[in-house]
Design an enzyme around this catalytic site. Structure first.
Site, PDB file in Angstrom:
ATOM      1  N   ASN A   1      41.364   6.925 -64.369  1.00  0.00           N
ATOM      2  CA  ASN A   1      41.914   5.573 -64.582  1.00  0.00           C
ATOM      3  C   ASN A   1      42.795   5.160 -63.404  1.00  0.00           C
ATOM      4  O   ASN A   1      42.758   4.009 -62.970  1.00  0.00           O
ATOM      5  CB  ASN A   1      42.692   5.512 -65.900  1.00  0.00           C
ATOM      6  CG  ASN A   1      41.779   5.255 -67.076  1.00  0.00           C
ATOM      7  OD1 ASN A   1      41.248   4.164 -67.232  1.00  0.00           O
ATOM      8  ND2 ASN A   1      41.577   6.268 -67.907  1.00  0.00           N
TER       9      ASN A   1
ATOM     10  N   ILE B   1      54.720  12.987 -74.770  1.00  0.00           N
ATOM     11  CA  ILE B   1      55.291  11.978 -75.672  1.00  0.00           C
ATOM     12  C   ILE B   1      56.613  11.522 -75.063  1.00  0.00           C
ATOM     13  O   ILE B   1      57.466  12.349 -74.728  1.00  0.00           O
ATOM     14  CB  ILE B   1      55.502  12.570 -77.078  1.00  0.00           C
ATOM     15  CG1 ILE B   1      54.138  12.864 -77.707  1.00  0.00           C
ATOM     16  CG2 ILE B   1      56.321  11.610 -77.948  1.00  0.00           C
ATOM     17  CD1 ILE B   1      54.207  13.599 -79.026  1.00  0.00           C
TER      18      ILE B   1
ATOM     19  N   HIS C   1      44.516   4.139 -74.686  1.00  0.00           N
ATOM     20  CA  HIS C   1      44.242   5.171 -75.686  1.00  0.00           C
ATOM     21  C   HIS C   1      42.750   5.147 -75.992  1.00  0.00           C
ATOM     22  O   HIS C   1      42.186   4.072 -76.224  1.00  0.00           O
ATOM     23  CB  HIS C   1      45.064   4.899 -76.953  1.00  0.00           C
ATOM     24  CG  HIS C   1      44.889   5.967 -77.979  1.00  0.00           C
ATOM     25  ND1 HIS C   1      45.453   7.214 -77.845  1.00  0.00           N
ATOM     26  CD2 HIS C   1      44.184   5.992 -79.125  1.00  0.00           C
ATOM     27  CE1 HIS C   1      45.100   7.957 -78.881  1.00  0.00           C
ATOM     28  NE2 HIS C   1      44.339   7.236 -79.674  1.00  0.00           N
TER      29      HIS C   1
HETATM   30  C1  GRF Z   1      41.516   8.810 -70.813  1.00  0.00           C
HETATM   31  O1  GRF Z   1      40.491   9.006 -71.754  1.00  0.00           O
HETATM   32  C2  GRF Z   1      42.618   8.013 -71.429  1.00  0.00           C
HETATM   33  O2  GRF Z   1      42.174   7.104 -72.383  1.00  0.00           O
HETATM   34  C3  GRF Z   1      43.451   9.069 -72.106  1.00  0.00           C
HETATM   35  O3  GRF Z   1      43.390  10.182 -71.241  1.00  0.00           O
HETATM   36  C4  GRF Z   1      42.214  10.120 -70.455  1.00  0.00           C
HETATM   37  C5  GRF Z   1      42.660  10.159 -69.022  1.00  0.00           C
HETATM   38  O4  GRF Z   1      41.609  10.315 -68.135  1.00  0.00           O
HETATM   39  N1  GRF Z   1      44.767   8.570 -72.359  1.00  0.00           N
HETATM   40  P1  GRF Z   1      41.869  10.154 -66.560  1.00  0.00           P
HETATM   41  O5  GRF Z   1      42.920  11.181 -66.177  1.00  0.00           O
HETATM   42  O6  GRF Z   1      42.302   8.752 -66.298  1.00  0.00           O
HETATM   43  O7  GRF Z   1      40.548  10.488 -65.951  1.00  0.00           O
END
Ligand code: GRF
Length: 220
Positions: free
Chosen positions: A22, A100, A117
């Site tokens: 991400n 958290i 999420h």
């Molecule tokens: C993603 O599935 C996000 O929704 C969750 O953790 C994962 C992170 O993946 N919170 P990345 O590290 O961005 O590849």
């Protein structure tokens, strides 16, 4: 030529714990001009993760603040706050950040703190979301970008992407297809924020002054 009168882009901080796909989507969106922002710092609570290498390769300042070096969640959170205060951060992006957070972190950034999420919130807060969707025989999974408030995975939703579940799905296959959508909706929500279109109000999230529905704006 850049316009010296133009408003400088906002500063984003991204918090990660792992792969950082991400985060990479944010880097790509900034480079493509889809997200008018500067990623000022990437912080990981774990050393030696792929996301830190990806950020460094993109020329972004990185830092590891290892939660194991702190006696409590609150003291760790205070260290995060002071690290971010060095960078005049406008928006904080939690991108696979697996800690958290307490009000020590959330309150100073309330209204400018987003998370993604991997479920269609309010379904399946917490972990193992895809496995839970499969176990419940849901017809679709997905992901939700939301404002972070002190209650875990339950701040006001902003945008949600839905992915049909297939008969032969596994949690891994579903996660991979949801991730593709995550990479679209998360930078988009950040761009809305940077354009001053997105806000957290007393009653929930608003886009262009209109209340966002309880399950978020549906993408596309
Ligand atoms: C993603 O599935 C996000 O929704 C969750 O953790 C994962 C992170 O993946 N919170 P990345 O590290 O961005 O590849």
């Amino acid at each position: 030529m850049s316009d010296p009168q133009a408003t400088p882009p906002g500063n984003i901080a991204i918090l990660i714990s792992g792969t950082g796909s991400n985060m990479q989507a944010f880097i790509d969106a900034c480079e493509a001009g889809h997200l008018e922002a500067r990623i000022s710092i990437v912080i990981s609570n774990k050393p030696d993760v792929e996301g830190l290498r990806r950020a460094a390769a993109a020329g972004i300042a990185t830092r590891c603040i290892d939660h194991r070096d702190y006696d409590s969640r609150e003291v760790f959170d205070a260290a995060l706050v002071s690290a971010l205060q060095e960078h005049a951060i406008d928006l904080v992006i939690l991108a696979g950040f697996m800690r958290i957070l307490t009000p020590v972190f959330i309150e100073p950034f309330l209204g400018r703190l987003l998370n993604i999420h991997p479920s269609l919130l309010p379904k399946y807060p917490g972990l193992h979301t895809h496995q839970r969707a499969l176990g419940a025989r849901d017809s679709e999974g997905g992901a939700t970008v939301h404002f972070v408030t002190p209650e875990l995975d339950s701040g006001p939703p902003i945008i949600q992407a839905r992915v049909p579940i297939r008969d032969d799905d596994t949690a891994e296959k579903l996660a991979a297809r949801v991730l593709v959508e995550e990479h679209k909706i998360y930078p988009l929500a950040a761009q809305w924020y940077m354009q001053n279109r997105l806000q957290l109000s007393n009653t929930g999230a608003t886009l262009d002054g209109q209340a966002i529905p309880e399950s978020g704006i549906q993408y596309p």
